[in-house]
Enzyme design. Structure first.
Site, PDB file in Angstrom:
ATOM      1  N   ASP A 143       0.841  -1.206   0.000  1.00  0.00           N
ATOM      2  CA  ASP A 143       0.000   0.000   0.000  1.00  0.00           C
ATOM      3  C   ASP A 143       0.877   1.257   0.000  1.00  0.00           C
ATOM      4  O   ASP A 143       0.359   2.375  -0.062  1.00  0.00           O
ATOM      5  CB  ASP A 143      -1.015  -0.011   1.145  1.00  0.00           C
ATOM      6  CG  ASP A 143      -0.363  -0.012   2.513  1.00  0.00           C
ATOM      7  OD1 ASP A 143       0.865  -0.170   2.602  1.00  0.00           O
ATOM      8  OD2 ASP A 143      -1.103   0.137   3.516  1.00  0.00           O
ATOM      9  N   SER A 144       2.198   1.060   0.010  1.00  0.00           N
ATOM     10  CA  SER A 144       3.127   2.181  -0.222  1.00  0.00           C
ATOM     11  C   SER A 144       2.830   2.820  -1.579  1.00  0.00           C
ATOM     12  O   SER A 144       3.242   3.951  -1.836  1.00  0.00           O
ATOM     13  CB  SER A 144       4.583   1.701  -0.161  1.00  0.00           C
ATOM     14  OG  SER A 144       4.775   0.568  -0.985  1.00  0.00           O
ATOM     15  N   ASP A 192      -1.125  -6.079  -0.183  1.00  0.00           N
ATOM     16  CA  ASP A 192      -1.303  -5.423   1.107  1.00  0.00           C
ATOM     17  C   ASP A 192      -2.764  -5.099   1.347  1.00  0.00           C
ATOM     18  O   ASP A 192      -3.427  -4.524   0.480  1.00  0.00           O
ATOM     19  CB  ASP A 192      -0.539  -4.085   1.074  1.00  0.00           C
ATOM     20  CG  ASP A 192       0.450  -3.957   2.201  1.00  0.00           C
ATOM     21  OD1 ASP A 192       0.345  -4.709   3.187  1.00  0.00           O
ATOM     22  OD2 ASP A 192       1.332  -3.091   2.084  1.00  0.00           O
ATOM     23  N   LYS A 226      -1.069  -9.313   3.061  1.00  0.00           N
ATOM     24  CA  LYS A 226      -0.278  -8.844   4.210  1.00  0.00           C
ATOM     25  C   LYS A 226      -1.144  -7.910   5.022  1.00  0.00           C
ATOM     26  O   LYS A 226      -1.894  -7.111   4.465  1.00  0.00           O
ATOM     27  CB  LYS A 226       0.989  -8.127   3.736  1.00  0.00           C
ATOM     28  CG  LYS A 226       1.777  -7.493   4.889  1.00  0.00           C
ATOM     29  CD  LYS A 226       3.166  -7.076   4.479  1.00  0.00           C
ATOM     30  CE  LYS A 226       3.246  -5.728   3.817  1.00  0.00           C
ATOM     31  NZ  LYS A 226       2.740  -4.599   4.623  1.00  0.00           N
ATOM     32  N   GLU A 280      -0.990  -5.436   8.821  1.00  0.00           N
ATOM     33  CA  GLU A 280      -0.121  -4.893   9.860  1.00  0.00           C
ATOM     34  C   GLU A 280      -0.670  -5.202  11.251  1.00  0.00           C
ATOM     35  O   GLU A 280      -1.880  -5.184  11.455  1.00  0.00           O
ATOM     36  CB  GLU A 280       0.010  -3.370   9.685  1.00  0.00           C
ATOM     37  CG  GLU A 280       0.684  -2.975   8.388  1.00  0.00           C
ATOM     38  CD  GLU A 280       0.867  -1.466   8.231  1.00  0.00           C
ATOM     39  OE1 GLU A 280       0.541  -0.709   9.168  1.00  0.00           O
ATOM     40  OE2 GLU A 280       1.346  -1.052   7.156  1.00  0.00           O
ATOM     41  N   GLU A 330       9.856  -4.327  10.102  1.00  0.00           N
ATOM     42  CA  GLU A 330      10.237  -3.047   9.501  1.00  0.00           C
ATOM     43  C   GLU A 330      10.871  -2.134  10.534  1.00  0.00           C
ATOM     44  O   GLU A 330      10.304  -1.861  11.597  1.00  0.00           O
ATOM     45  CB  GLU A 330       9.004  -2.362   8.869  1.00  0.00           C
ATOM     46  CG  GLU A 330       9.380  -1.004   8.264  1.00  0.00           C
ATOM     47  CD  GLU A 330       8.387  -0.445   7.270  1.00  0.00           C
ATOM     48  OE1 GLU A 330       7.409  -1.125   6.912  1.00  0.00           O
ATOM     49  OE2 GLU A 330       8.618   0.704   6.833  1.00  0.00           O
TER      50      GLU A 330
HETATM   51  O1  KIV Z   1       3.573  -1.107   1.557  1.00  0.00           O
HETATM   52  C1  KIV Z   1       4.729  -1.544   1.501  1.00  0.00           C
HETATM   53  O2  KIV Z   1       5.459  -1.358   0.512  1.00  0.00           O
HETATM   54  C2  KIV Z   1       5.229  -2.284   2.650  1.00  0.00           C
HETATM   55  C3  KIV Z   1       6.688  -2.565   2.711  1.00  0.00           C
HETATM   56  C4  KIV Z   1       7.370  -1.339   3.157  1.00  0.00           C
HETATM   57  C5  KIV Z   1       7.013  -3.728   3.557  1.00  0.00           C
HETATM   58  O3  KIV Z   1       4.482  -2.607   3.519  1.00  0.00           O
END
Ligand code: KIV
Length: 267
Positions: free
Chosen positions: A46-47, A85, A115, A117, A184
């Site tokens: 989600d970056s 994510d 993924k 968090e 992280e």
């Molecule tokens: O969103 C993302 O790119 C991430 C990585 C920084 C692990 O969660």
């Protein structure tokens, strides 16, 4: 063409001591490149909210946006294990909401896993997802979706109490059935301790060399994100500079009438 990895393949890499590589990708051409480079796994992070959509944080990213990008990456990387994510707010309103959203990533996005968090407090969600047949990658330490609560983008787990909590979080995720966990921005010796204490692979980002694998953000690695560069990022290419040079040259040649020339025109 190498065989697409499965969850047991990834977990077996830890046992063999073989490093796991992961790179973010957000679109079709990057999916193609990352697969061609032979990188083991892709994270549609989600970056992308910051790196390709121009938001100030990952918080505004929606499930629909994530699925749109996951589908594009899958079209480019048909043979790579893809983790998508789950964005902020898409898994925190209870298990039914989390399972419904996570399923969309597999059914519509073509992802192999999701993924999310959080540590101990997310263990019940992780367990339910895994029971529903959805592989889950955990993510602890600096969790960008809750960066305001954490007080900014800084190293986590520096004091003994917080370090202990991170070890407990990793153990809880492992017990809940996560197939691996992202660590992280934590001190390297804490990452080493976690890596040694849990049976599932650790994938580090800013967590030192002792993790079972590493992940970085594509735009950071190839020089396509200028807003800020964390200390743990290594730049392997300067695509931003090269693209800017090319675009300026194009602009100049059109203005002065040297493009298109005979070579690029039809008789
Ligand atoms: O969103 C993302 O790119 C991430 C990585 C920084 C692990 O969660």
């Amino acid at each position: 063409m190498t065989k697409k990895l499965t969850v047991p393949d990834i977990m077996a890499m830890k046992v063999r001591g073989e490093k796991i590589t992961m790179m973010t990708a957000y679109d079709y051409p990057t999916g193609l490149l990352v697969e061609k480079a032979g990188i083991d796994t892709i994270l549609v992070g989600d970056s992308l909210g910051m790196t390709v959509l121009g938001y100030n944080s990952t918080v505004p990213v929606t499930v629909d946006e994530m699925i749109h990008h996951t589908k594009a990456v899958r079209r480019g990387a048909r043979n790579t294990f893809i983790v998508a994510d789950m964005p902020f707010g898409s898994y925190n309103a209870g298990i039914p909401q989390a399972i419904a959203n996570a399923s969309r990533f597999l059914k519509e996005g073509g992802a192999d896993a999701v993924k999310l968090e959080g540590g101990t407090e997310m263990a019940d969600v992780v367990e339910a997802a895994v029971k529903a047949g959805i592989p889950v990658l955990g993510h602890i330490g600096l969790t960008p979706q809750t960066v305001t609560q954490l007080g900014g983008y800084k190293v986590q787990g520096r004091d003994e109490e917080k370090a202990k909590k991170l070890v407990e979080d990793a153990l809880a995720l492992s017990r809940a059935g996560a197939f691996a966990v992202v660590l992280e921005c934590i001190p390297k010796n804490l990452a080493k301790e976690i890596t040694e204490r849990i049976p599932i692979p650790t994938i580090g980002i800013g967590a030192g060399p002792f993790c079972d694998g590493q992940v970085l953000v594509y735009n950071d690695v190839v020089g396509l994100f200028e807003k800020f560069t964390p200390k743990f990022v290594k730049r392997y290419a300067e695509l931003g500079e090269a693209a800017l040079k090319g675009l300026m040259k194009y602009n100049q040649e059109v203005k002065e009438g040297t493009f298109p020339d005979a070579e690029h025109s039809f008789d």
